[in-house]
Motif scaffolding. Structure first.
Motif, PDB file in Angstrom:
ATOM      1  N   UNK A 116     -24.768 -20.049  48.697  1.00 52.30           N
ATOM      2  CA  UNK A 116     -25.438 -20.841  47.656  1.00 52.30           C
ATOM      3  C   UNK A 116     -25.652 -22.297  48.069  1.00 52.30           C
ATOM      4  N   UNK A 117     -26.694 -22.902  47.491  1.00 52.89           N
ATOM      5  CA  UNK A 117     -27.067 -24.271  47.853  1.00 52.89           C
ATOM      6  C   UNK A 117     -26.033 -25.272  47.386  1.00 52.89           C
ATOM      7  N   UNK A 118     -25.638 -26.162  48.268  1.00 53.07           N
ATOM      8  CA  UNK A 118     -24.659 -27.153  47.863  1.00 53.07           C
ATOM      9  C   UNK A 118     -25.243 -28.220  46.928  1.00 53.07           C
ATOM     10  N   UNK A 163     -36.847 -33.231  50.402  1.00 51.87           N
ATOM     11  CA  UNK A 163     -35.437 -33.394  50.065  1.00 51.87           C
ATOM     12  C   UNK A 163     -34.681 -32.148  50.528  1.00 51.87           C
ATOM     13  N   UNK A 164     -33.789 -32.314  51.502  1.00 51.74           N
ATOM     14  CA  UNK A 164     -33.067 -31.144  52.042  1.00 51.74           C
ATOM     15  C   UNK A 164     -31.915 -30.773  51.109  1.00 51.74           C
ATOM     16  N   UNK A 165     -31.942 -29.543  50.614  1.00 52.46           N
ATOM     17  CA  UNK A 165     -30.883 -29.093  49.698  1.00 52.46           C
ATOM     18  C   UNK A 165     -29.758 -28.375  50.442  1.00 52.46           C
ATOM     19  N   UNK A 166     -30.144 -27.630  51.458  1.00 47.76           N
ATOM     20  CA  UNK A 166     -29.094 -27.014  52.262  1.00 47.76           C
ATOM     21  C   UNK A 166     -29.683 -26.615  53.596  1.00 47.76           C
ATOM     22  N   UNK A 167     -28.847 -26.502  54.577  1.00 57.57           N
ATOM     23  CA  UNK A 167     -29.318 -26.117  55.897  1.00 57.57           C
ATOM     24  C   UNK A 167     -28.175 -25.461  56.623  1.00 57.57           C
ATOM     25  N   UNK A 204     -36.659 -29.262  48.930  1.00 55.93           N
ATOM     26  CA  UNK A 204     -37.417 -29.495  47.705  1.00 55.93           C
ATOM     27  C   UNK A 204     -38.657 -30.291  48.100  1.00 55.93           C
ATOM     28  N   UNK A 205     -39.829 -29.804  47.663  1.00 54.05           N
ATOM     29  CA  UNK A 205     -41.075 -30.463  48.039  1.00 54.05           C
ATOM     30  C   UNK A 205     -41.461 -31.499  46.986  1.00 54.05           C
ATOM     31  N   UNK A 206     -42.260 -32.482  47.367  1.00 52.47           N
ATOM     32  CA  UNK A 206     -42.682 -33.496  46.392  1.00 52.47           C
ATOM     33  C   UNK A 206     -43.513 -32.858  45.282  1.00 52.47           C
ATOM     34  N   UNK A 207     -43.601 -33.511  44.103  1.00 52.21           N
ATOM     35  CA  UNK A 207     -44.261 -32.883  42.954  1.00 52.21           C
ATOM     36  C   UNK A 207     -45.773 -32.670  43.126  1.00 52.21           C
ATOM     37  N   UNK A 208     -46.460 -33.518  43.900  1.00 54.55           N
ATOM     38  CA  UNK A 208     -47.917 -33.388  43.942  1.00 54.55           C
ATOM     39  C   UNK A 208     -48.371 -32.217  44.798  1.00 54.55           C
TER      40      UNK A 208
END
Ligand code: ATP
Ligand code: MG
Lengths: 335, 217
Positions: A247-249, A286-290, A306-310
């Motif tokens: 699971x993602x930290x 934004x790196x959530x886990x690797x 996580x990618x930017x909203x646009x």
């Protein structure tokens, strides 16, 4: 290549004092000659039950288990014993006879198949040499370390020249270093004797290190089966993803933002693609886990970002990764 | 103590030894297989068989729960049938054996129960038959415990042999009764008691040593 084991729609239901529990549900799979086949799953998933159906230590409730095309359930007691001479097994608890010396333990399997005394001794000594325990021949198991005990068990299992070796959590009681030594030994024997090996484990590292194919068992179901490198680099089932990508930290910063998984393999693992992304497009993720892992000497990795909203920025990023040869897939938030 | 009594005591020691030895031997010849059957026919074991286990278990329990003195008296006709007489050292071996069989059987059963199920499973995975597994895996693995139980059983038989003296069985028990009880010779009584205790202690010690020598864990 021949199929050593073929399981078709195997169900196993335990009945105890009126209570029923189905430990295996509709399991179908094949184990091929000469391969190292891993079976992995959480505790209680049904791994031991599954492996024990392979030598009929456990009877299946329905479905069939065949060994070289022969349905095990059809065998009479005596025939089954004969078949078991070619299906050896080792266990987490080693299961040596403590009141017998190392060499006597190894000779036991030979005695069962009726090998004459002199030949027995000779074969047992040779097996001890293979597992590197010649000088311990006359010791009692109590004097051995866990790793050494498992080597004795391996020698006992292989002295009769079986077609298959079943290992139920054979390294789970051992520390990582000794685990590696035992796995190296199994790999060596697999290659030298073309021995088919079925390995039960709850440790990813064991599968990564020596298995050719892997089955993932989840709550009695076969969740996924395939080549280790395919399953581990690109798991399809939920159970497999959970095992391969813990699971993602981090939680995403934005509830609405899109989350993707980027998977890379040995060919790209030395390219600094996140740095390149920033340099070449000016966009950030934004790196959530690797994490990375090595399967059969090839590096694999995955990153949840996580990618930017646009939307147009997202597309640009995804295209950038895809052009670089990485696989990008959207991640469901509740996975 | 007169020389006559000293001789009697020496003969008593010998008779006690003979009774204990043969009764122990015979009770193991019958009790050991019974113990193995009790073990292997019980639930979840190799030769699970409810009927056999129930019948043998019941016989064992009934004989074991009879006080030994009662058994002695009950067995008089049987003893006469087997050895042609109902008094004397040889005659005493019969009830001693019968009385010890159920104790041996239960003791053997409990020793075998201590063997790890993993070892039995390993034997099965190697294609060993149930009988082979019992003879070559279970009994050797239980050997230290069997020897320890053996010492306890022999000491029990020795204690019973003193009781056999009551019905004319000979041995130290008979001497204690004759001289110590009927003729109030306290010194004879204490000598025989001390000798009995020493014999029991020797047997226990021997058993513990044998068991230790065999225990490799
Ligand atoms: N004899 C039995 N009677 C009833 N239930 C059983 C029996 N043996 C196993 N089970 C149940 O079946 C399920 C699967 O057990 P199994 O031993 O195959 O799991 P496992 O994947 O090997 O787990 P672990 O990693 O802890 O060894 C468990 O829920 C267990 O409680
Ligand atoms: Mg298990």
């Amino acid at each position: 290549m021949d199929n050593v084991f073929e399981l078709q729609n195997v169900y196993k239901t335990y009945k105890n004092d009126g209570k029923e529990f189905t430990a295996l549900k509709e399991v179908s799979l094949t184990v091929k000659e000469g391969e190292i086949f891993g079976i992995i799953g959480m505790s209680g998933a049904g791994k031991s039950t599954l492996v024990r159906t392979l030598n009929r230590l456990e009877e299946v409730t329905s479905g069939t288990v065949s060994f070289y095309g022969k349905d095990l359930a059809s065998l009479k007691a005596k025939e089954l014993r004969k078949v078991r001479h070619s299906i050896s097994m080792i266990f987490q608890g080693f299961n040596l006879v403590n009141q017998r010396t190392v060499i006597q333990n190894v000779e036991q399997s030979l005695k069962i198949i009726g090998t004459p005394r002199a030949e027995r001794r000779e074969k047992a000594l040779k097996m001890l040499e293979t597992v590197g325990l010649s000088e311990k021949a006359n010791q009692y198991p109590a004097r051995l370390s866990g790793g050494q005990k498992q080597r004795v068990a391996i020698a006992r299992a292989l002295a009769v020249d079986p077609k298959v070796l079943l290992c139920d959590e054979a390294t789970s009681a051992l520390d990582p270093k000794i685990t590696n030594e035992i796995l190296d030994l199994l790999k060596k024997i697999n290659e030298e004797r073309k021995l088919t090996i079925v390995i039960i484990t709850h440790e990813m590292s064991v599968v990564e290190k020596i298995c050719d194919r892997v089955a993932i068992i989840d709550d009695g179901n076969l969740a996924e089966v395939g080549d280790v490198k395919d399953v581990f680099s690109n798991p399809q089932s939920k159970a497999a993803k959970k095992l391969v990508f813990p699971s993602n930290p981090f939680d995403p910063s934005d509830d609405e933002g899109q989350i993707v998984r980027i998977v890379f393999d040995g060919t790209q693992s030395n390219v600094p693609f996140i740095a390149n992304l920033v340099e070449q497009t000016g966009l950030k993720v934004n790196i959530l886990s690797a994490n990375t892992r090595s399967v059969g000497g090839i590096g694999y990795g995955q990153m949840i970002v996580e990618l930017p909203p646009r939307a147009e920025e997202r597309q640009k990023i995804i295209d950038f990764f895809r052009n670089g040869g990485l696989s990008v897939s959207e991640v469901n938030r509740n996975e | 103590m007169s020389d006559y009594i000293k001789d009697a005591i020496l003969t008593g020691v010998w008779e006690t030894f003979v009774m204990t030895f043969f009764a122990s031997l015979f009770s193991y010849i019958v009790g050991m297989p019974l113990g193995v059957i009790l073990y292997s026919t019980s639930k979840g074991r190799l030769l699970q068989n409810r009927a056999v286990n129930f019948v043998i278990g019941a016989i064992v329990n009934i004989t074991r729960s009879l006080p030994f003195l009662i058994l002695l008296v009950l067995l008089i006709p049987f003893t006469r049938l087997v050895v042609g007489q109902s008094i004397g050292t040889t005659a005493a071996i019969v009830p001693l054996t019968i009385g010890a069989i159920p104790i041996v059987a239960r003791m053997v059963e409990s020793s075998l129960n201590e063997v790890q199920p993993g070892i039995i499973e390993a034997a099965a995975s190697m294609g060993a038959s149930p009988l082979y597994t019992i003879i070559h895996f279970i009994i050797p693995e239980a050997m230290p415990s069997l020897l320890q139980g053996g010492a306890i059983n022999v000491a029990t038989v020795l204690g019973y042999s003193a009781m056999a003296g009551v019905i004319g069985g000979g041995g130290l028990g008979a001497i204690a009764l004759q001289y110590g009880y009927y003729r109030y010779q306290k010194d004879v009584l204490w000598t025989t008691v001390t000798l009995l205790i020493i014999m029991v202690m020797l047997i226990q010690e021997l058993g513990i040593r044998l068991s230790k020598k065999h225990r490799k864990t």
